[in-house]
Design a protein around this motif. Structure first.
Motif, PDB file in Angstrom:
ATOM      1  N   THR A   1     -11.052   4.435 -26.424  1.00 27.96           N
ATOM      2  CA  THR A   1     -10.862   3.888 -24.411  1.00 27.96           C
ATOM      3  C   THR A   1     -12.540   5.228 -24.270  1.00 27.96           C
ATOM      4  O   THR A   1     -12.555   5.512 -22.543  1.00 27.96           O
ATOM      5  N   THR A   2     -13.742   5.046 -24.990  1.00 30.03           N
ATOM      6  CA  THR A   2     -14.809   5.252 -24.676  1.00 30.03           C
ATOM      7  C   THR A   2     -15.935   5.198 -23.549  1.00 30.03           C
ATOM      8  O   THR A   2     -16.168   3.947 -23.293  1.00 30.03           O
TER       9      THR A   2
ATOM     10  N   GLU B   1      -3.879   7.837 -20.619  1.00 40.10           N
ATOM     11  CA  GLU B   1      -2.913   6.925 -20.509  1.00 40.10           C
ATOM     12  C   GLU B   1      -2.126   6.337 -22.027  1.00 40.10           C
ATOM     13  O   GLU B   1      -1.216   6.303 -22.512  1.00 40.10           O
ATOM     14  N   ASN B   2      -3.676   6.496 -22.859  1.00 38.32           N
ATOM     15  CA  ASN B   2      -3.185   5.701 -23.766  1.00 38.32           C
ATOM     16  C   ASN B   2      -2.497   6.899 -25.114  1.00 38.32           C
ATOM     17  O   ASN B   2      -1.670   6.298 -26.056  1.00 38.32           O
ATOM     18  N   ALA B   3      -2.785   8.129 -25.197  1.00 38.39           N
ATOM     19  CA  ALA B   3      -1.824   8.993 -25.757  1.00 38.39           C
ATOM     20  C   ALA B   3      -0.900   9.371 -25.316  1.00 38.39           C
ATOM     21  O   ALA B   3      -0.238   9.518 -26.253  1.00 38.39           O
ATOM     22  N   GLY B   4      -0.770   9.155 -24.500  1.00 39.23           N
ATOM     23  CA  GLY B   4       1.022   8.873 -23.961  1.00 39.23           C
ATOM     24  C   GLY B   4       1.364   8.019 -25.026  1.00 39.23           C
ATOM     25  O   GLY B   4       2.988   7.421 -25.018  1.00 39.23           O
ATOM     26  N   LEU B   5       0.570   6.578 -24.675  1.00 38.80           N
ATOM     27  CA  LEU B   5       1.689   5.321 -25.123  1.00 38.80           C
ATOM     28  C   LEU B   5       1.775   5.569 -26.413  1.00 38.80           C
ATOM     29  O   LEU B   5       2.741   5.261 -27.222  1.00 38.80           O
TER      30      LEU B   5
ATOM     31  N   ASP C   1     -11.234  10.000 -19.628  1.00 36.75           N
ATOM     32  CA  ASP C   1     -10.695  10.610 -19.443  1.00 36.75           C
ATOM     33  C   ASP C   1      -9.101  10.027 -19.037  1.00 36.75           C
ATOM     34  O   ASP C   1      -8.069  10.528 -19.367  1.00 36.75           O
ATOM     35  N   LYS C   2      -8.868   9.733 -17.659  1.00 39.90           N
ATOM     36  CA  LYS C   2      -7.613   9.249 -17.383  1.00 39.90           C
ATOM     37  C   LYS C   2      -6.936   8.056 -18.276  1.00 39.90           C
ATOM     38  O   LYS C   2      -6.316   7.742 -19.078  1.00 39.90           O
TER      39      LYS C   2
END
Length: 568
Positions: A52-53, A67-71, A62-63
Motif C-alpha cells: 500500500t506504499t 482498508e487492507n489491514a481491516g481486510l 493511510d486510508k
C-alpha cells in the motif's frame, strides 16, 4: 410519439456511472464508476504482492493501508491458517511473487497477534521461512508489538508468552547453525519499522531457547556449536572461543581486523569471507569491489552496480564489467538468488539514471552508466520471470494510460528508492507488457487506453530504458475500450490482458458488457486477465465469469499464469 424511458434500460450497454441492471453486487470505485468487488482472498493476495506504499491517485496511503489491514484481520478471523499458508507461499516462491517482503511480515505478525491457537501455531512455524534475515525478524517484531503489544511508560512492549518464545526460538534453532551464524554476523542489530533498536541479543533473552522443552530443541542445544553461537550473540562467550568453534564467526572477526585493501582482497578471494563482514572503509576501494564482483550475492550485485561504477571498478571493456555481465545474465544464478523482476527493473532504473541521493541530507552521487551493464540488466529482468514457453495464443494487451495510472504523487512502491524513482503504475504496466510481448513474440498486440485507444510503443524489441521517457496520454478511464476496439477492428484474439488500477468510469458500457459483445460476435472463448496495479479491492472483471481472472500486476508469476489461463 413520447419517449419511453423504459427503453433506455438495457443489460447490453450501461453507462459505467450506473450499475448494470440486476447486478446488485457491483460497487462504486473511487472514480465514481461501478465495478465488481473482489473476494477476500483475491484482495489479500493483492495486498501481499502490491502493498500500500504511496496509496493511489484517488486513495491516500493511510486510508488504503487501513482498508487492507481491516481486510487482513477479516481473513484471519475467517481462516487464519489459510492466511499463513498464502503469505508463506508468496514470500518463499521462486522467483518470489512479491517485490517486497514487508506485507507478508505484517500479515504474519497479525496472525500471531490476532489469530486463534491454530493460526498462532501456523504463524510460529512460518516465521523462520518468511523472516529470512535479521532485518526481516526486526520488521516482524516491530509489527507484532504494534498489533499485540502492551503500552508501558517507555512505549510499547511485546506480550511475552510461550507462543512468542517458541516462534523466536524456532528462528534460532530451526536453521543450520552456520546459517544462523551468518545472519547474526551480517546484521546483529536492525531497527523496527517504528525506528526502535532491535538486537538479536534481546530476541534471545525473550526466547530463552535453552528452556525449550521439546526433544528437537534439546537435541539442537546439546550441540556445542549451537550453544557457543547463542552464547556469543548474548555476549556470554568470548570472541576467541567462538571463532574456534564457528568458522563463520572466525571469518567475521578476521574481516573486522582488516586495515588495507590488499588484506581485504586476500580474505575475500582466499578465505571466501562474505563482503558484508568487511569494514566500511574497505568498501570504498575499487580494488576490493573488483574482487567482490565474483563473490557477492546477486541481490547485492544489483544494488551496488552504481557504487562500483562510481569507484571505477566497472567501466567500458573492463574485465570486472565482463564478469558482472556474465553473472547478471546467468539464468540459474538469477533464479537461485530469488530475484524479483521488479528488483531488476528498479536496478535498471536507478543505474540508468546516473544519479542518487539516499536522503535529502546526503551527498548526491553521480556516475556514468556502462552500456554493457544496462544491456545485462534488461536480460536480468527477463530471466527473473523464470522459463515460460510461448502459449501460441493471440493476445491483446491493454495498458491503462489514464491520469490515475500516471499521477506524479504516487508510484508502485516507494516514490524514491535509494534516491531514484522506480516509476508510475503506467511505466510498470508497460514493462510487464514488454515481457509478454517478448515471450509470445508475434502473437501480442499492445495498446494504451484512456477514453480512447492509443497506439502503444511496446514491441518485443522495446528497450526497457525507453519506458522512463514515455508520457501516458492521461485523461479519463474507459476500460470497455480494449474489447470494443477488438470488435471494431475484427481482431480474433484468444485472450485480453489489462494492466489497470480498475478506476474506470467514462464509458457508455461496462467492460464486462463489452467483453460479452466481443465474445458474441468474434470469439466466444476469449479469456481475460485483469492485472491490478493497486490494492484497491475491486475489478472490472465479472466474478461470475469463469473466463476472467484477477491477478496482481507485479506478480512475478504473471507470464506463467497468463500462459496457463489463456490456454484454458
Amino acid at each position: 410519439m413520447p419517449r419511453d424511458p423504459l427503453a433506455s434500460i438495457t443489460t447490453h450497454a450501461t453507462p459505467q456511472t450506473q450499475r448494470i441492471p440486476g447486478r446488485t453486487d457491483q460497487v462504486r470505485n473511487a472514480a465514481g464508476g461501478y465495478v465488481y468487488p473482489k473476494d477476500t482472498w483475491t484482495r489479500l493476495e493483492d495486498f501481499l504482492i502490491l502493498g500500500t506504499t504511496g496509496g493511489t491517485y484517488y486513495v491516500g496511503e493511510d486510508k488504503l493501508t487501513a482498508e487492507n489491514a481491516g481486510l487482513l484481520f477479516q481473513a484471519i478471523a475467517e481462516d487464519g491458517p489459510r492466511v499463513v499458508q498464502l503469505l508463506t507461499d508468496i514470500s518463499t516462491a521462486r522467483p518470489p511473487r512479491a517485490p517486497k517482503n514487508r506485507p507478508a511480515l505484517f500479515a504474519l505478525a497479525a496472525c500471531h497477534a490476532k489469530g486463534d491457537a491454530a493460526t498462532r501455531q501456523a504463524a510460529k512455524d512460518a516465521l523462520r521461512k518468511v523472516a529470512r534475515t535479521t532485518d526481516h525478524l526486526s520488521t516482524w517484531f516491530g509489527y507484532l508489538k504494534n498489533l499485540g503489544g502492551k503500552q508501558t511508560s517507555r512505549g510499547t512492549a511485546p506480550v511475552v508468552g510461550s507462543a512468542l518464545r517458541n516462534a523466536i526460538s524456532g528462528w534460532f534453532l530451526a536453521a543450520d547453525v552456520d546459517d544462523v551464524a551468518f545472519r547474526a554476523c551480517k546484521a546483529m542489530q536492525r531497527k523496527t519499522p517504528n525506528g526502535e533498536a532491535f538486537h538479536l541479543r534481546d530476541a534471545l533473552r525473550i526466547a530463552h531457547p535453552n528452556r525449550r522443552r521439546g526433544a528437537g530443541s534439546r537435541q539442537l542445544l546439546d550441540a556445542l556449536d549451537r550453544r557457543v553461537l547463542l552464547g556469543w550473540i548474548t555476549g556470554n562467550v568470548p570472541d576467541d572461543f567462538a571463532r574456534d568453534e564457528l568458522p563463520v564467526v572466525d571469518k567475521f572477526l578476521t574481516a573486522k581486523a582488516v586495515t588495507t585493501p590488499e588484506q581485504a582482497v586476500r580474505i575475500v578471494t582466499e578465505a571466501r569471507v562474505p563482503w558484508e563482514f568487511l569494514p566500511d572503509a574497505m568498501l570504498r576501494e575499487a580494488i576490493v569491489w573488483d574482487a567482490l564482483v565474483d563473490t557477492i550475492g546477486m541481490t547485492a550485485l544489483l544494488r551496488n552496480l552504481a557504487r562500483m561504477t562510481r569507484l571505477g571498478t566497472l567501466k567500458p571493456l573492463g574485465d570486472a564489467t565482463r564478469r558482472a555481465v556474465a553473472r547478471l545474465t546467468d539464468a540459474g544464478a538469477v533464479h537461485r538468488a530469488r530475484i524479483h523482476p521488479m528488483d531488476a527493473w528498479l536496478a535498471l532504473r536507478v543505474y540508468a539514471s546516473g544519479r542518487s541521493q539516499p536522503n535529502p541530507r546526503a551527498d548526491v552521487h553521480t556516475w556514468k552508466p556502462v552500456p554493457a551493464i544496462l544491456d545485462a540488466l534488461e536480460e536480468t529482468y527477463d530471466l527473473a520471470f523464470g522459463t515460460v514457453e510461448p502459449s501460441g495464443k493471440r493476445l491483446l494487451v491493454a495498458v491503462d494510460s489514464s491520469g490515475s495510472m500516471s499521477g506524479t504523487h504516487y508510484t508502485i512502491g516507494p516514490v524514491i528508492v535509494g534516491g531514484s524513482p522506480i516509476g508510475s503504475p503506467y511505466e510498470v504496466g508497460c514493462a510487464m507488457a514488454v515481457t509478454l510481448a517478448r515471450i509470445e513474440k508475434g502473437n501480442v498486440h499492445v495498446i494504451d487506453v484512456d477514453t480512447t485507444v492509443h497506439t502503444s510503443k511496446v514491441t518485443p524489441r522495446t528497450n526497457l530504458r525507453e519506458i522512463a521517457s514515455w508520457r501516458p496520454s492521461g485523461g479519463g478511464t474507459d476500460l470497455s475500450l480494449p474489447f470494443a476496439y477488438a470488435q471494431r477492428e475484427r481482431l480474433e484474439v484468444d485472450g485480453f490482458v489489462v494492466f489497470t488500477d480498475n478506476e474506470t468510469w467514462a464509458g457508455r458500457s461496462h467492460p464486462s458488457q463489452a467483453l460479452t459483445t466481443y465474445r458474441g460476435s468474434i470469439n466466444a472463448g476469449a479469456r481475460t486477465i485483469v492485472a491490478a496495479m493497486t490494492a484497491t479491492g475491486h475489478s472490472i472483471g465479472d466474478p461470475h465469469d469463469d473466463g476472467v481472472l484477477n491477478i496482481a500486476g507485479m506478480d512475478a508469476s504473471l507470464p506463467l499464469v497468463v500462459n496457463g489461463f489463456i490456454r484454458g
